[in-house]
Design a protein around this motif. Structure first.
Motif, mmCIF file in Angstrom:
data_model
loop_
_atom_site.group_PDB
_atom_site.id
_atom_site.type_symbol
_atom_site.label_atom_id
_atom_site.label_comp_id
_atom_site.label_asym_id
_atom_site.label_seq_id
_atom_site.Cartn_x
_atom_site.Cartn_y
_atom_site.Cartn_z
ATOM 1 N N LYS A 150 0.879 -1.174 0.000
ATOM 2 C CA LYS A 150 0.000 0.000 0.000
ATOM 3 C C LYS A 150 0.913 1.219 0.000
ATOM 4 C CE LYS A 150 -3.572 -2.291 2.649
ATOM 5 N NZ LYS A 150 -4.333 -2.349 3.891
ATOM 6 N N PHE A 151 0.999 1.922 -1.126
ATOM 7 C CA PHE A 151 1.886 3.086 -1.178
ATOM 8 C C PHE A 151 1.363 4.204 -2.069
ATOM 9 C CE2 PHE A 151 3.479 0.306 -4.591
ATOM 10 C CZ PHE A 151 3.524 1.179 -5.669
ATOM 11 N N SER A 152 0.065 4.239 -2.343
ATOM 12 C CA SER A 152 -0.432 5.271 -3.245
ATOM 13 C C SER A 152 -1.686 5.924 -2.694
ATOM 14 C CB SER A 152 -0.703 4.673 -4.622
ATOM 15 O OG SER A 152 -1.674 3.650 -4.556
ATOM 16 N N TRP A 153 -2.016 7.074 -3.256
ATOM 17 C CA TRP A 153 -3.219 7.794 -2.865
ATOM 18 C C TRP A 153 -3.864 8.388 -4.100
ATOM 19 C CZ3 TRP A 153 -2.129 12.675 -4.468
ATOM 20 C CH2 TRP A 153 -0.819 13.134 -4.366
ATOM 21 N N LYS A 154 -5.111 8.775 -3.936
ATOM 22 C CA LYS A 154 -5.889 9.291 -5.050
ATOM 23 C C LYS A 154 -6.545 10.603 -4.647
ATOM 24 C CE LYS A 154 -9.781 8.123 -8.003
ATOM 25 N NZ LYS A 154 -10.758 7.143 -8.376
ATOM 26 N N THR A 155 -6.672 11.505 -5.613
ATOM 27 C CA THR A 155 -7.414 12.737 -5.378
ATOM 28 C C THR A 155 -8.889 12.400 -5.472
ATOM 29 O OG1 THR A 155 -5.673 14.004 -6.433
ATOM 30 C CG2 THR A 155 -7.808 15.082 -6.188
#
Length: 170
Positions: A150-155
């Protein structure tokens, strides 16, 4: 034509895949939109450096890398974005910025966002800015053997609120 090394590898392993031609596009979001592929299913390959060592971070087109999370995951002081000048020589058969997420073909580690690994299919640049390849994620995983984190994010836009908020992908 897709990157010769990638096409030969997929053919040799008898993998079923589809090559989709599209108009010239340079961002993962543009490619996903022009080919009618979900931004969550289209993988973008982001070149990163982990304590100076080059690697691939693979995540959905609509997401961003969280470098702080990667630093925690690797227990390192420095994870950063690599510049095109730093990685262009790794991919002699690809157009700059259109490298497929097959680090195993280029002696690079591959780290996949957990969100990307949840999909049945994966689509990605085929080594050019006018072609993509789509295949089953399980085949990609078997061939590349990436490490999944788990290493990402979203707008995310909030309805009725013109501001945006950031959300981790877990």
């Amino acid at each position: 034509m897709p990157a010769k090394k990638l096409k030969a590898f997929l053919d040799e392993k008898d993998i079923k895949y589809v090559v989709i031609k599209h108009s010239s596009a340079f961002t993962a979001q543009e490619i996903a939109a022009s080919t009618h592929v979900s931004g969550k299913e289209f993988a973008k390959t982001v070149m990163i450096k982990i304590d100076g060592k080059m690697a691939m971070a693979v995540l959905p087109a609509s997401f961003q890398v969280d470098f702080n999370l990667l630093q925690e995951i690797f227990g390192t002081r420095k994870v950063s974005l690599a510049s095109e000048a730093e990685f262009k020589y790794f991919f002699p058969d690809c157009e700059l910025g259109a490298m497929p997420p097959f680090g195993n073909l280029y002696d690079l580690g591959v780290y996949v966002s957990e969100t990307m690994a949840e999909d049945k299919m994966i689509a990605f640049n085929a080594g050019t800015h006018t072609e993509m390849i789509k295949l089953e994620y399980k085949d990609f995983e078997r061939l590349v053997q990436p490490r999944v984190f788990k290493f990402s994010w979203k707008t995310v836009s909030i309805p009725g609120d013109p501001s945006e908020r950031w959300e981790l992908d877990y």
